[in-house]
Design a protein around this motif. Structure first.
Motif, PDB file in Angstrom:
ATOM      1  N   ILE A  41     -79.481 134.956 -39.177  1.00  0.00           N
ATOM      2  CA  ILE A  41     -79.077 134.447 -37.865  1.00  0.00           C
ATOM      3  C   ILE A  41     -78.079 135.395 -37.209  1.00  0.00           C
ATOM      4  CG2 ILE A  41     -77.871 132.582 -36.676  1.00  0.00           C
ATOM      5  CD1 ILE A  41     -79.142 130.634 -38.600  1.00  0.00           C
ATOM      6  N   LYS A  42     -77.122 135.876 -37.967  1.00  0.00           N
ATOM      7  CA  LYS A  42     -76.153 136.822 -37.403  1.00  0.00           C
ATOM      8  C   LYS A  42     -76.863 138.056 -36.865  1.00  0.00           C
ATOM      9  CE  LYS A  42     -71.914 139.356 -38.397  1.00  0.00           C
ATOM     10  NZ  LYS A  42     -70.798 139.573 -39.349  1.00  0.00           N
ATOM     11  N   ASP A  43     -77.782 138.600 -37.647  1.00  0.00           N
ATOM     12  CA  ASP A  43     -78.522 139.783 -37.209  1.00  0.00           C
ATOM     13  C   ASP A  43     -79.407 139.459 -36.010  1.00  0.00           C
ATOM     14  OD1 ASP A  43     -77.334 141.059 -39.340  1.00  0.00           O
ATOM     15  OD2 ASP A  43     -79.078 140.861 -40.656  1.00  0.00           O
ATOM     16  N   GLY A  44     -80.024 138.275 -36.037  1.00  0.00           N
ATOM     17  CA  GLY A  44     -80.885 137.873 -34.937  1.00  0.00           C
ATOM     18  C   GLY A  44     -80.114 137.677 -33.647  1.00  0.00           C
ATOM     19  N   MET A  45     -78.898 137.124 -33.749  1.00  0.00           N
ATOM     20  CA  MET A  45     -78.071 136.939 -32.561  1.00  0.00           C
ATOM     21  C   MET A  45     -77.702 138.276 -31.939  1.00  0.00           C
ATOM     22  SD  MET A  45     -77.690 133.765 -31.832  1.00  0.00           S
ATOM     23  CE  MET A  45     -76.445 134.106 -30.590  1.00  0.00           C
ATOM     24  N   GLY A 209     -48.020 138.454 -16.524  1.00  0.00           N
ATOM     25  CA  GLY A 209     -48.904 137.337 -16.212  1.00  0.00           C
ATOM     26  C   GLY A 209     -50.352 137.761 -16.106  1.00  0.00           C
ATOM     27  N   SER A 210     -50.606 139.072 -16.238  1.00  0.00           N
ATOM     28  CA  SER A 210     -51.972 139.599 -16.161  1.00  0.00           C
ATOM     29  C   SER A 210     -52.550 139.668 -17.570  1.00  0.00           C
ATOM     30  CB  SER A 210     -51.961 140.994 -15.518  1.00  0.00           C
ATOM     31  OG  SER A 210     -53.266 141.530 -15.451  1.00  0.00           O
ATOM     32  N   VAL A 211     -53.091 138.557 -18.017  1.00  0.00           N
ATOM     33  CA  VAL A 211     -53.547 138.433 -19.401  1.00  0.00           C
ATOM     34  C   VAL A 211     -55.039 138.127 -19.431  1.00  0.00           C
ATOM     35  CG1 VAL A 211     -53.274 137.154 -21.558  1.00  0.00           C
ATOM     36  CG2 VAL A 211     -51.286 137.604 -20.124  1.00  0.00           C
ATOM     37  N   GLY A 212     -55.776 138.864 -20.252  1.00  0.00           N
ATOM     38  CA  GLY A 212     -57.200 138.595 -20.443  1.00  0.00           C
ATOM     39  C   GLY A 212     -57.402 137.777 -21.700  1.00  0.00           C
ATOM     40  N   LEU A 213     -58.262 136.770 -21.636  1.00  0.00           N
ATOM     41  CA  LEU A 213     -58.528 135.894 -22.778  1.00  0.00           C
ATOM     42  C   LEU A 213     -59.998 136.016 -23.167  1.00  0.00           C
ATOM     43  CD1 LEU A 213     -56.615 132.716 -21.527  1.00  0.00           C
ATOM     44  CD2 LEU A 213     -55.743 134.580 -22.954  1.00  0.00           C
ATOM     45  N   TYR A 214     -60.271 136.265 -24.449  1.00  0.00           N
ATOM     46  CA  TYR A 214     -61.632 136.535 -24.903  1.00  0.00           C
ATOM     47  C   TYR A 214     -61.908 135.847 -26.243  1.00  0.00           C
ATOM     48  CZ  TYR A 214     -60.701 140.412 -21.688  1.00  0.00           C
ATOM     49  OH  TYR A 214     -60.326 141.157 -20.606  1.00  0.00           O
ATOM     50  N   PHE A 215     -63.171 135.522 -26.479  1.00  0.00           N
ATOM     51  CA  PHE A 215     -63.615 135.049 -27.784  1.00  0.00           C
ATOM     52  C   PHE A 215     -64.639 136.028 -28.339  1.00  0.00           C
ATOM     53  CE2 PHE A 215     -61.694 131.084 -28.638  1.00  0.00           C
ATOM     54  CZ  PHE A 215     -61.497 130.423 -27.441  1.00  0.00           C
ATOM     55  N   HIS A 216     -64.696 136.115 -29.656  1.00  0.00           N
ATOM     56  CA  HIS A 216     -65.730 136.892 -30.325  1.00  0.00           C
ATOM     57  C   HIS A 216     -66.838 135.937 -30.741  1.00  0.00           C
ATOM     58  CE1 HIS A 216     -63.195 140.656 -31.492  1.00  0.00           C
ATOM     59  NE2 HIS A 216     -63.145 140.367 -30.218  1.00  0.00           N
ATOM     60  N   VAL A 217     -68.011 136.120 -30.179  1.00  0.00           N
ATOM     61  CA  VAL A 217     -69.142 135.235 -30.425  1.00  0.00           C
ATOM     62  C   VAL A 217     -69.858 135.644 -31.711  1.00  0.00           C
ATOM     63  CG1 VAL A 217     -71.363 134.445 -29.497  1.00  0.00           C
ATOM     64  CG2 VAL A 217     -69.401 134.754 -27.971  1.00  0.00           C
ATOM     65  N   TYR A 218     -70.284 134.653 -32.487  1.00  0.00           N
ATOM     66  CA  TYR A 218     -70.975 134.932 -33.750  1.00  0.00           C
ATOM     67  C   TYR A 218     -72.156 135.869 -33.514  1.00  0.00           C
ATOM     68  CZ  TYR A 218     -73.018 134.216 -38.364  1.00  0.00           C
ATOM     69  OH  TYR A 218     -73.501 134.410 -39.636  1.00  0.00           O
ATOM     70  N   GLY A 219     -72.279 136.835 -34.389  1.00  0.00           N
ATOM     71  CA  GLY A 219     -73.260 137.894 -34.223  1.00  0.00           C
ATOM     72  C   GLY A 219     -72.569 139.190 -33.852  1.00  0.00           C
ATOM     73  N   HIS A 220     -71.423 139.055 -33.172  1.00  0.00           N
ATOM     74  CA  HIS A 220     -70.634 140.216 -32.770  1.00  0.00           C
ATOM     75  C   HIS A 220     -69.237 140.190 -33.389  1.00  0.00           C
ATOM     76  CE1 HIS A 220     -73.551 141.577 -29.754  1.00  0.00           C
ATOM     77  NE2 HIS A 220     -73.732 140.296 -29.484  1.00  0.00           N
ATOM     78  N   ALA A 221     -68.894 139.120 -34.067  1.00  0.00           N
ATOM     79  CA  ALA A 221     -67.567 138.998 -34.670  1.00  0.00           C
ATOM     80  C   ALA A 221     -67.595 139.482 -36.112  1.00  0.00           C
ATOM     81  CB  ALA A 221     -67.101 137.542 -34.616  1.00  0.00           C
ATOM     82  N   SER A 222     -66.570 140.206 -36.495  1.00  0.00           N
ATOM     83  CA  SER A 222     -66.493 140.706 -37.866  1.00  0.00           C
ATOM     84  C   SER A 222     -65.807 139.719 -38.799  1.00  0.00           C
ATOM     85  CB  SER A 222     -65.746 142.048 -37.895  1.00  0.00           C
ATOM     86  OG  SER A 222     -64.440 141.896 -37.374  1.00  0.00           O
ATOM     87  N   VAL A 223     -65.185 138.673 -38.236  1.00  0.00           N
ATOM     88  CA  VAL A 223     -64.475 137.675 -39.043  1.00  0.00           C
ATOM     89  C   VAL A 223     -65.002 136.288 -38.684  1.00  0.00           C
ATOM     90  CG1 VAL A 223     -62.235 136.722 -39.683  1.00  0.00           C
ATOM     91  CG2 VAL A 223     -62.425 139.145 -39.084  1.00  0.00           C
ATOM     92  N   ASN A 224     -65.354 135.510 -39.695  1.00  0.00           N
ATOM     93  CA  ASN A 224     -65.941 134.189 -39.469  1.00  0.00           C
ATOM     94  C   ASN A 224     -64.886 133.099 -39.336  1.00  0.00           C
ATOM     95  OD1 ASN A 224     -68.667 135.061 -39.521  1.00  0.00           O
ATOM     96  ND2 ASN A 224     -68.597 135.142 -41.758  1.00  0.00           N
ATOM     97  N   ALA A 225     -64.021 133.255 -38.343  1.00  0.00           N
ATOM     98  CA  ALA A 225     -63.018 132.243 -38.010  1.00  0.00           C
ATOM     99  C   ALA A 225     -62.683 132.417 -36.535  1.00  0.00           C
ATOM    100  CB  ALA A 225     -61.762 132.406 -38.868  1.00  0.00           C
ATOM    101  N   LEU A 226     -62.404 131.318 -35.849  1.00  0.00           N
ATOM    102  CA  LEU A 226     -62.158 131.369 -34.413  1.00  0.00           C
ATOM    103  C   LEU A 226     -60.977 132.279 -34.102  1.00  0.00           C
ATOM    104  CD1 LEU A 226     -63.269 130.024 -31.792  1.00  0.00           C
ATOM    105  CD2 LEU A 226     -61.325 128.463 -31.943  1.00  0.00           C
ATOM    106  N   HIS A 227     -61.188 133.214 -33.174  1.00  0.00           N
ATOM    107  CA  HIS A 227     -60.121 134.102 -32.723  1.00  0.00           C
ATOM    108  C   HIS A 227     -60.545 134.747 -31.409  1.00  0.00           C
ATOM    109  CE1 HIS A 227     -62.882 136.742 -34.927  1.00  0.00           C
ATOM    110  NE2 HIS A 227     -62.375 137.778 -34.282  1.00  0.00           N
TER     111      HIS A 227
END
Length: 227
Positions: A41-45, A209-227
């Motif tokens: 699934i990770k590879d497929g994503m 105050g100029s802050v960017g907020l991002y998530f790493h989506v499964y398939g592209h994240a190297s760590v399997n925990a929300l960050h």
């Protein structure tokens, strides 16, 4: 992840490194599953959604996961790899999930306790983590060695969730188990994380105050925990 300053040449779905850590307490060995290990699934994503950088591509990623079997299939994959046991992220060393270990208290990052305090009352639910020093140092490098690995801005921090429940493991699966209550809780948590991130920036010297907020989506994240 939160980044402040001119961003480096990478997108929000890129891979990042992790910070050096020390282990102040002993932890139990990792729980493992007897299911065959697979990253199908990770590879497929990654193949189906080579970049996930906006609402449209995020919706496409969730649709792609549903076609691959949905949240249940992804959970089975992670259980087979040993990253989930009894509905929780594992915190042992095999497999090694650095952010799950940090969030659980099994490992600590020097200096991050003080930065987490900038979250105020929200530090009971969330915590701040950092990248490797060398990744921070090369934040604006365009060299192939660092693109997708270096920090995303001059100031780059991760926000972790202390709750290690499977349902909090990655933004890709939030609410995908067709549970309306769970979906509403996930939306509320995301809104609280956003507020916490801006509180952190306001309470931490050097951040604007100029802050960017991002998530790493499964398939592209190297760590399997929300960050």
């Amino acid at each position: 992840a939160a980044a402040d300053g001119t961003t480096a040449s990478q997108h929000c779905a890129g891979e990042v490194g992790t910070a050096p850590v020390v282990a102040p307490v002993a932890v139990s060995p990792a729980l493992t599953s007897t299911a065959p290990a697979s990253t199908a699934i990770k590879d497929g994503m990654k193949r189906a959604c080579p970049t996930v950088t906006d609402a449209a591509s995020f919706a496409a990623a969730r649709a792609a996961l549903r076609q691959m079997g949905g949240a249940a299939a992804l959970r089975a994959e992670l259980e087979g790899l040993g990253f989930i046991a009894e509905g929780k992220l594992t915190t042992g060393t095999k497999p090694f999930n650095v952010f799950a270990r940090v969030a659980s208290g099994a490992m600590a990052q020097p200096g991050m306790e003080a930065e987490t305090a900038a979250l105020g009352a929200r530090s009971e639910r969330f915590m701040i983590a950092c990248n490797r020093p060398e990744n921070d140092e090369h934040w604006e490098s365009a060299d192939a060695e660092w693109v997708g690995k270096a920090s995303m801005g001059k100031r780059h921090r991760f926000m972790l969730v202390r709750d290690l429940s499977w349902s909090c493991f990655n933004v890709l699966t939030f609410g995908m188990e067709e549970d309306v209550i769970e979906l509403r809780a996930a939306v509320a948590m995301l809104e609280e994380m956003e507020a916490a991130a801006f509180d952190f920036a306001a309470n931490t010297e050097g951040w604007s105050g100029s802050v960017g907020l991002y998530f790493h989506v499964y398939g592209h994240a190297s760590v399997n925990a929300l960050h």
